[in-house]
Design an enzyme around this catalytic site. Sequence first.
Site, PDB file in Angstrom:
ATOM      1  N   SER A  24       1.576  -1.137   0.130  1.00 40.17           N
ATOM      2  CA  SER A  24      -0.115   0.368   0.156  1.00 40.17           C
ATOM      3  C   SER A  24       1.190   0.948  -0.115  1.00 40.17           C
ATOM      4  O   SER A  24       0.877   2.211  -0.808  1.00 40.17           O
ATOM      5  CB  SER A  24      -1.105   0.005   1.362  1.00 40.17           C
ATOM      6  OG  SER A  24      -1.237  -1.699   1.406  1.00 40.17           O
ATOM      7  N   ARG A  28       1.885   4.419  -3.202  1.00 38.98           N
ATOM      8  CA  ARG A  28       1.313   5.597  -2.649  1.00 38.98           C
ATOM      9  C   ARG A  28       2.416   6.614  -3.217  1.00 38.98           C
ATOM     10  O   ARG A  28       2.225   7.942  -3.202  1.00 38.98           O
ATOM     11  CB  ARG A  28       1.310   6.051  -1.393  1.00 38.98           C
ATOM     12  CG  ARG A  28      -0.256   5.235  -1.415  1.00 38.98           C
ATOM     13  CD  ARG A  28      -1.198   4.984   0.083  1.00 38.98           C
ATOM     14  NE  ARG A  28      -2.231   4.772   0.170  1.00 38.98           N
ATOM     15  CZ  ARG A  28      -3.080   3.291  -0.116  1.00 38.98           C
ATOM     16  NH1 ARG A  28      -2.800   2.802  -0.329  1.00 38.98           N
ATOM     17  NH2 ARG A  28      -4.485   3.700  -0.259  1.00 38.98           N
ATOM     18  N   GLY A  95      -6.233  -3.716  -7.645  1.00 37.23           N
ATOM     19  CA  GLY A  95      -7.337  -2.581  -7.081  1.00 37.23           C
ATOM     20  C   GLY A  95      -7.086  -1.387  -6.861  1.00 37.23           C
ATOM     21  O   GLY A  95      -7.569  -0.408  -6.383  1.00 37.23           O
ATOM     22  N   GLN A 168      -9.242   1.768  -0.449  1.00 36.95           N
ATOM     23  CA  GLN A 168      -9.326   2.423  -1.315  1.00 36.95           C
ATOM     24  C   GLN A 168     -10.186   3.487  -1.691  1.00 36.95           C
ATOM     25  O   GLN A 168      -9.764   4.582  -2.883  1.00 36.95           O
ATOM     26  CB  GLN A 168      -9.108   1.249  -1.912  1.00 36.95           C
ATOM     27  CG  GLN A 168      -8.084   0.210  -2.260  1.00 36.95           C
ATOM     28  CD  GLN A 168      -8.332  -0.650  -2.665  1.00 36.95           C
ATOM     29  OE1 GLN A 168      -9.404  -1.335  -3.432  1.00 36.95           O
ATOM     30  NE2 GLN A 168      -7.616  -1.974  -2.401  1.00 36.95           N
ATOM     31  N   ASP A 314      -6.677  -8.305   5.183  1.00 41.36           N
ATOM     32  CA  ASP A 314      -5.836  -9.100   4.463  1.00 41.36           C
ATOM     33  C   ASP A 314      -4.987 -10.137   5.090  1.00 41.36           C
ATOM     34  O   ASP A 314      -4.920 -10.937   3.803  1.00 41.36           O
ATOM     35  CB  ASP A 314      -4.431  -8.017   3.021  1.00 41.36           C
ATOM     36  CG  ASP A 314      -5.600  -6.843   2.232  1.00 41.36           C
ATOM     37  OD1 ASP A 314      -6.525  -7.089   1.926  1.00 41.36           O
ATOM     38  OD2 ASP A 314      -4.213  -6.228   2.206  1.00 41.36           O
ATOM     39  N   ARG A 387      -2.671 -13.814  -2.112  1.00 38.58           N
ATOM     40  CA  ARG A 387      -2.609 -14.498  -0.555  1.00 38.58           C
ATOM     41  C   ARG A 387      -3.482 -15.804  -0.079  1.00 38.58           C
ATOM     42  O   ARG A 387      -3.030 -16.352   0.660  1.00 38.58           O
ATOM     43  CB  ARG A 387      -3.783 -13.510  -0.555  1.00 38.58           C
ATOM     44  CG  ARG A 387      -2.946 -12.034  -0.051  1.00 38.58           C
ATOM     45  CD  ARG A 387      -3.770 -10.974   0.608  1.00 38.58           C
ATOM     46  NE  ARG A 387      -3.508  -9.126   0.700  1.00 38.58           N
ATOM     47  CZ  ARG A 387      -1.680  -8.950   0.522  1.00 38.58           C
ATOM     48  NH1 ARG A 387      -0.724  -9.901   1.171  1.00 38.58           N
ATOM     49  NH2 ARG A 387      -2.090  -7.778   0.114  1.00 38.58           N
TER      50      ARG A 387
HETATM   51  C1  S3P Z   1      -5.660  -1.534  -0.058  1.00 44.96           C
HETATM   52  C2  S3P Z   1      -6.655  -1.424   0.690  1.00 44.96           C
HETATM   53  C3  S3P Z   1      -7.755  -2.813   1.430  1.00 44.96           C
HETATM   54  C4  S3P Z   1      -6.735  -3.905   0.939  1.00 44.96           C
HETATM   55  C5  S3P Z   1      -6.248  -3.790  -0.103  1.00 44.96           C
HETATM   56  C6  S3P Z   1      -5.223  -2.419   0.320  1.00 44.96           C
HETATM   57  C7  S3P Z   1      -4.706  -0.136   0.027  1.00 44.96           C
HETATM   58  O1  S3P Z   1      -8.658  -2.956   0.155  1.00 44.96           O
HETATM   59  O2  S3P Z   1      -7.343  -4.922   1.061  1.00 44.96           O
HETATM   60  O3  S3P Z   1      -4.927  -4.757  -0.272  1.00 44.96           O
HETATM   61  O4  S3P Z   1      -3.869   0.193  -0.638  1.00 44.96           O
HETATM   62  O5  S3P Z   1      -5.577   0.929  -0.016  1.00 44.96           O
HETATM   63  P1  S3P Z   1      -9.700  -2.108   0.550  1.00 44.96           P
HETATM   64  O6  S3P Z   1      -9.834  -0.268   0.564  1.00 44.96           O
HETATM   65  O7  S3P Z   1     -10.557  -1.936  -0.764  1.00 44.96           O
HETATM   66  O8  S3P Z   1     -10.363  -2.535   1.785  1.00 44.96           O
END
Ligand code: S3P
Length: 429
Positions: A24, A28, A95, A168, A314, A387
């Site tokens: 994450s 960023r 995602g 997210q 996660d 995972r």
């Molecule tokens: C993440 C937020 C989480 C997490 C994903 C990474 C992020 O998802 O499950 O692996 O980097 O902001 P969600 O925002 O859908 O909960």
Amino acid sequence: MADFIVKGKNRAFSGEITPPGDKSVSHRAVILGSLARGKTRAGGFLASRDTLATVNAFQNMGVSVQARAGALEISGKGLFGLKPPRGTIDAENSGTTARLLSGLLSAQKFSCEITGDSSLQSRPMSRVTVPLRMMGALISAQEEKLPLRIKGSPLQGIDYRTPVASAQVKSALLLAGLYASGRTSVTEPERTRDHTERMLRYFGVPVETSGTRVSVSPGDSFAATELEIPSDISSAVFFIVAALINPGSEIMVRSVGLNVLRTGALDILGEMGADISIENRRECCGEPVGDVIARHRALRAVRIEGDSVSRAIDELPVFSVAECFADGETVISGAGDLRVKETDRISAMTGELSKLGADIRETEDGMVINGTGELRGARCASRGDHRVAMSLAVAATRAWGETVVEDTGCVSISFPEFFSLFEALSKGK
Ligand code: S3P
């Protein structure tokens, strides 16, 4: 794709590792580094398929991003310096790339299209497209799924209460908010990982937080910086659980990110009676960090619900493995979002662990697991989810006989070195 074969039982895990950088935080770093003025150096950057999808997207928008001397160098273009991308932006399996970029790109002076692989194309995007349209974004998408066609447009700040606890979603709106007129606020049902807020502040951009509400205002361009990315607790946890469930194990995991909105896993394991201690607490790029020591000890079952779920979202796949070795019945509830991750992780973990003989069943928003303390080797499948693949490899360490985990190439999405570290730490024969 590659199968991974584990001969289980008596595989003590011991030694020291520094898992790769936090996924994450790495995303960023690329995003904010690209929007900063000047050269940002990100040490400890995770080079994996997901984060490289973000790198590719920014390279495609004219940002120079290069690996140099163990760090990533991002030559930022300033808030208004991105160029229209050539062709479609491919978020692949990520995602985070698709959702965060949908917010940022809604505010640019160009049009673009974001797509992803078949897994990502099946995941819900309405959680970001609905609030972004409230800000004035021009996004079209069939059935609110990828590909998203975005026509950059002027945005207005909103005060949005999001129905899903998702970092997210929050991050997409905050990035859009950097360009919107007026203030953008997001209130979440529960606080989720705040890496975007912390990194914005680290780059000198003011962010206000009050309870579950986070706000940004449009601002001036900000300057590049240097950052050191902590190791990913979501990767570390596979080895922590492997050590906890295998007699004779003791491992040290270095430089783990210990952001309180990510440490639900350590809290839950603590409640289960795990022998975990933390040393050398410090801070890296505005994120708390420490070295985690985990030793084998008998575990007891617990309820996993409420805000522990979002603080360990996660880690729940590998928790379902730990619970097979905990004394009693574990109930995981309020985790319905697991069904819309890279795969349906509730169905994947119950289905695949059942093949290994686990006493596990699915509920609508979680799982119920009876710790039998026993698994048996079998063929099981990752279902293309990194995972799930790593969780099954950990489960296999305590299964009698041989386990084949099929289709494990997907670990490169978040943890390319997983199998080599697994072999190095495990003394099994
Ligand atoms: C993440 C937020 C989480 C997490 C994903 C990474 C992020 O998802 O499950 O692996 O980097 O902001 P969600 O925002 O859908 O909960």
